[in-house]
Design a protein around this motif. Structure first.
Motif, PDB file in Angstrom:
ATOM      1  N   UNK A  60       0.848  -1.069   0.022  1.00  0.00           N
ATOM      2  CA  UNK A  60      -0.201  -0.029  -0.029  1.00  0.00           C
ATOM      3  C   UNK A  60       0.740   1.365  -0.131  1.00  0.00           C
ATOM      4  N   UNK A  61       1.881   1.098   0.918  1.00  0.00           N
ATOM      5  CA  UNK A  61       2.915   2.292   0.756  1.00  0.00           C
ATOM      6  C   UNK A  61       3.657   2.673  -0.508  1.00  0.00           C
ATOM      7  N   UNK A  62       3.925   1.639  -1.419  1.00  0.00           N
ATOM      8  CA  UNK A  62       4.610   2.032  -2.691  1.00  0.00           C
ATOM      9  C   UNK A  62       3.460   2.587  -3.613  1.00  0.00           C
ATOM     10  N   UNK A  63       2.171   2.026  -3.428  1.00  0.00           N
ATOM     11  CA  UNK A  63       0.957   2.589  -4.297  1.00  0.00           C
ATOM     12  C   UNK A  63       0.655   3.896  -3.899  1.00  0.00           C
ATOM     13  N   UNK A  64       0.674   4.239  -2.710  1.00  0.00           N
ATOM     14  CA  UNK A  64       0.488   5.343  -1.963  1.00  0.00           C
ATOM     15  C   UNK A  64       1.473   6.496  -2.601  1.00  0.00           C
ATOM     16  N   UNK A  65       2.735   6.111  -2.527  1.00  0.00           N
ATOM     17  CA  UNK A  65       3.899   7.286  -2.853  1.00  0.00           C
ATOM     18  C   UNK A  65       3.678   7.439  -4.368  1.00  0.00           C
ATOM     19  N   UNK A 106      -4.998  -4.528  -8.226  1.00  0.00           N
ATOM     20  CA  UNK A 106      -5.138  -4.934  -6.574  1.00  0.00           C
ATOM     21  C   UNK A 106      -5.421  -3.704  -5.706  1.00  0.00           C
ATOM     22  N   UNK A 107      -5.046  -2.306  -6.227  1.00  0.00           N
ATOM     23  CA  UNK A 107      -5.180  -1.282  -5.442  1.00  0.00           C
ATOM     24  C   UNK A 107      -6.572  -0.900  -4.770  1.00  0.00           C
ATOM     25  N   UNK A 108      -6.601  -0.426  -3.557  1.00  0.00           N
ATOM     26  CA  UNK A 108      -8.055  -0.439  -2.918  1.00  0.00           C
ATOM     27  C   UNK A 108      -8.036   1.144  -2.857  1.00  0.00           C
ATOM     28  N   UNK A 109      -9.448   1.398  -2.634  1.00  0.00           N
ATOM     29  CA  UNK A 109      -9.629   3.061  -2.613  1.00  0.00           C
ATOM     30  C   UNK A 109      -8.883   3.756  -1.644  1.00  0.00           C
ATOM     31  N   UNK A 110      -8.434   3.306  -0.410  1.00  0.00           N
ATOM     32  CA  UNK A 110      -7.975   4.069   0.415  1.00  0.00           C
ATOM     33  C   UNK A 110      -6.823   4.750  -0.009  1.00  0.00           C
ATOM     34  N   UNK A 111      -5.530   4.106  -0.558  1.00  0.00           N
ATOM     35  CA  UNK A 111      -4.664   4.809  -1.210  1.00  0.00           C
ATOM     36  C   UNK A 111      -4.871   6.050  -2.134  1.00  0.00           C
ATOM     37  N   UNK A 112      -5.913   5.871  -2.781  1.00  0.00           N
ATOM     38  CA  UNK A 112      -6.383   6.892  -3.786  1.00  0.00           C
ATOM     39  C   UNK A 112      -6.944   7.910  -3.146  1.00  0.00           C
ATOM     40  N   UNK A 113      -7.651   7.900  -2.081  1.00  0.00           N
ATOM     41  CA  UNK A 113      -8.255   8.997  -1.342  1.00  0.00           C
ATOM     42  C   UNK A 113      -7.124   9.765  -0.616  1.00  0.00           C
ATOM     43  N   UNK A 114      -6.196   8.964   0.114  1.00  0.00           N
ATOM     44  CA  UNK A 114      -5.301   9.402   0.974  1.00  0.00           C
ATOM     45  C   UNK A 114      -4.167  10.177  -0.197  1.00  0.00           C
ATOM     46  N   UNK A 117     -13.668  14.926  11.198  1.00  0.00           N
ATOM     47  CA  UNK A 117     -14.249  15.327   9.651  1.00  0.00           C
ATOM     48  C   UNK A 117     -13.423  14.561   8.851  1.00  0.00           C
ATOM     49  N   UNK A 118     -11.966  14.689   8.824  1.00  0.00           N
ATOM     50  CA  UNK A 118     -11.274  14.075   7.977  1.00  0.00           C
ATOM     51  C   UNK A 118     -11.318  12.793   8.249  1.00  0.00           C
ATOM     52  N   UNK A 119     -11.339  12.190   9.174  1.00  0.00           N
ATOM     53  CA  UNK A 119     -11.336  10.698   9.532  1.00  0.00           C
ATOM     54  C   UNK A 119     -12.518  10.035   9.093  1.00  0.00           C
ATOM     55  N   UNK A 120     -13.592  10.695   9.547  1.00  0.00           N
ATOM     56  CA  UNK A 120     -14.894  10.191   9.158  1.00  0.00           C
ATOM     57  C   UNK A 120     -15.326  10.145   7.800  1.00  0.00           C
ATOM     58  N   UNK A 121     -15.053  11.171   7.015  1.00  0.00           N
ATOM     59  CA  UNK A 121     -15.095  11.358   5.673  1.00  0.00           C
ATOM     60  C   UNK A 121     -14.348  10.393   4.765  1.00  0.00           C
ATOM     61  N   UNK A 122     -13.110  10.351   5.110  1.00  0.00           N
ATOM     62  CA  UNK A 122     -12.128   9.444   4.398  1.00  0.00           C
ATOM     63  C   UNK A 122     -12.569   8.034   4.417  1.00  0.00           C
TER      64      UNK A 122
END
Lengths: 304, 271
Positions: B1-6, B87-95, B226-231
């Motif tokens: 995930x960290x590689x994808x996020x970067x 295999x990427x999930x929504x979280x790295x895209x949003x982060x 709000x950030x945590x909840x919305x994300x």
């Protein structure tokens, strides 16, 4: 590689896929052939883990795509029918980005060279031609070095030259013994690329086998067309084995013979021509095409 | 995930700086307000308030329009569909969207402070760490609100309407463009429920009154929550394709992510 049994997909009252069964073996190119809306893409997207199924059993590389879709996506390569990239992403940036999503990756530079995109690696996506965009989609599908590839209408909307390039690439992948599930509504694509084909119509498989087997299964007769250097001296009796019908045209120079069993008719016809002293200018054989097979099996044309 | 996020952050940043709209709305648009407000509200004497308002306007645009609109466009243009088969999930895209928005916006903060200092003689902020922290919290909170808008709407048109419904009241009734003292009583009460009001209040406190983040913990906490909840909600109801429809009830999540500010507003109105 892929096992599908009784696969059904419903959207409310509409059934897009009606309990289909098929298997795709290792190293073969398997084609799902059918018109738009036949259920090809729905089927493939269920196998790719993108869409849940309503019922039936599905196994892809030993995984259930409905449950183990993440690990499955890490192992397969997918070239989608309708997909896009940001206009201002460069080719090499897209390759590097998508490589970061997989647990193992092939050499991106080598892939760009293989797909003839190396010279275009600095180009924005919006500056690529249709064929180049499709080659990039193929490059990204190969990034994780998959043994199983899904190609959904890989040459749809491309010009003949670009389509030919994509065909060459798919044949190259077949030579590497990669397993490929390909959907298409181009008959010639299925005939040229696929080891086996399933003809799908209104969510049902209406024929399954090698393109030749499917062609042979239909009643439509083969055609033998003989062009003589001079008008035929005598009217043929047409008593050749398994001959359905014949006709003369072109000032009695062109003899067209319809046959149910091509080899038997051909042998008898050649003997008769020889005995009649006919000098031949040309001979043409035409088997029933997949298009004719499709027409006979479904009652409709593929491009309807 | 960290590689994808970067990798996503790097590409998102490049795409952002290649987009004239991003450059205009993050750097030029707030600067137009900066010079206009500085002249209208009296230059040197009120430059602190001007900087506060300009920073808030920039963050509002960066978050609501930048994050909210882009994600919907990418869904409509079948760009997210291509990500869906990996295999990427929504979280790295949003982060990545949160981080990119912040990295794009930070130079605008520096530029605004520099201009305020050199042209209007505003001293550089004493509580710069608090200013930085509040900027970070503000940008990611408004980016997250943009992402939740993108998560619940079905089209670019719908997104435009929802974002306008959030953007205009916050632009006009939170003190971002019109000082609250000039607004009628009902508008001042309404402003207490707007996230932008808390952002402006915190910036003003840090920039003008030299207070720290410690005295603005209510605003900072609400932004973070709000950030945590919305994300988290945006990741949960993430849609890769425009064909994927969302139950209409899911739109209520939009109200849910404003809960921290609704609570703060209600609290502030209690006798």
């Amino acid at each position: 590689m892929i096992r599908v049994s009784g696969l059904t997909k419903r959207y409310g009252d509409f059934t897009a896929v009606h309990g289909i069964d098929f298997e795709v073996n290792e190293g073969e190119v398997f084609g799902l052939l059918g018109p738009n809306g036949a259920g090809k893409t729905t089927t493939v997207e269920i196998l790719e883990g993108l869409r849940p199924r309503t019922s039936g059993e599905v196994s892809v590389l030993g995984f259930d795509p409905g449950i183990q879709h993440r690990i499955l996506k890490d192992r397969i390569g997918v070239c989608l029918q309708a997909a896009n990239f940001p206009e201002k992403i460069r080719v090499w940036e897209a390759v590097r980005l998508f490589a970061s999503f997989y647990s193992r990756t092939a050499d991106g530079d080598a892939l760009l060279r293989r797909l003839q995109l190396w010279e275009k690696r600095q180009s924005f996506y919006s500056h690529l031609s249709g064929g180049q965009k499709q080659r990039l989609a193929l490059a990204l599908a190969l990034l994780n070095d998959p043994q199983l590839l899904f190609l959904d209408e890989p040459s749809a909307g491309l010009d003949p030259q670009a389509r030919l390039e994509i065909h060459e690439l798919v044949l190259g992948l077949r030579a590497e013994r990669r397993t490929i599930l390909l959907t298409t509504h181009y008959i010639e694509e299925a005939e040229r690329l696929c080891d086996r084909v399933a003809i799908i119509d209104e969510g049902r498989i209406v024929a399954l086998g090698t393109p030749r087997e499917i062609q042979d299964r239909v009643i439509g007769a083969s055609l033998i067309e003989v062009t003589a250097a001079a008008p035929l001296p005598e009217a043929p009796s047409g008593g050749w084995r398994d001959c359905d019908s014949f006709s003369l045209s072109g000032d009695r120079c062109v003899l067209s013979v319809r046959s149910r069993v091509l080899p038997a008719t051909l042998v008898d016809l050649v003997k008769w021509l020889d005995a009649s002293g006919v000098v031949l200018r040309d001979v043409r054989l035409q088997r029933p095409s997949l298009e004719e097979a499709f027409l006979e099996l479904t009652g409709k044309r593929l491009r309807d | 995930m960290s590689r994808a996020l970067a990798a996503l952050i790097v590409v998102d940043l490049k795409l952002a700086f290649r987009d004239k709209v991003v450059i205009f709305f993050n750097y030029l648009f707030p600067l137009m307000f900066f010079f206009a407000f500085a002249e209208i509200f009296g230059g040197r004497d009120t430059v602190g308030q001007t900087v506060t308002m300009v920073l808030a306007i920039g963050i509002l645009g960066n978050g609501l329009w930048g994050a909210g609109m882009r994600l919907v466009q990418e869904r409509e243009l079948h760009i997210l569909r291509r990500f869906k088969v990996t295999p990427v999930t929504p979280l790295p895209l949003l982060a990545a969207s949160l981080v990119t928005g912040l990295l794009v916006y930070l130079p605008a903060v520096g530029l605004t402070l520099f201009l305020a200092h050199t042209i209007y003689g505003m001293p550089y902020p004493q509580q710069w760490a608090s200013l930085l922290a509040m900027t970070v919290l503000g940008v990611i909170a408004f980016r997250a609100i943009g992402l939740i808008v993108a998560a619940v709407v079905n089209s670019v048109q719908e997104s435009t309407i929802v974002i306008q419904l959030l953007y205009m009241p916050m632009l006009l009734l939170s003190g971002a463009t019109i000082p609250l003292v000039l607004l009628p009583e009902w508008a001042r009460v309404f402003s207490r429920f707007l996230p932008a009001s808390y952002l402006i209040g915190a910036f003003e406190s840090i920039l003008v009154a030299d207070r720290t983040l410690a005295v603005n913990l209510d605003a900072a906490g609400a932004m973070l929550l709000t950030t945590l909840l919305a994300t988290a909600v945006a990741a949960r109801i993430f849609r890769w394709e425009k064909g994927e429809r969302l139950d209409n009830r899911a739109k209520l999540w939009l109200a849910a992510v404003f809960a921290p500010f609704l609570a703060l507003g209600t609290w502030s109105l209690l006798p």
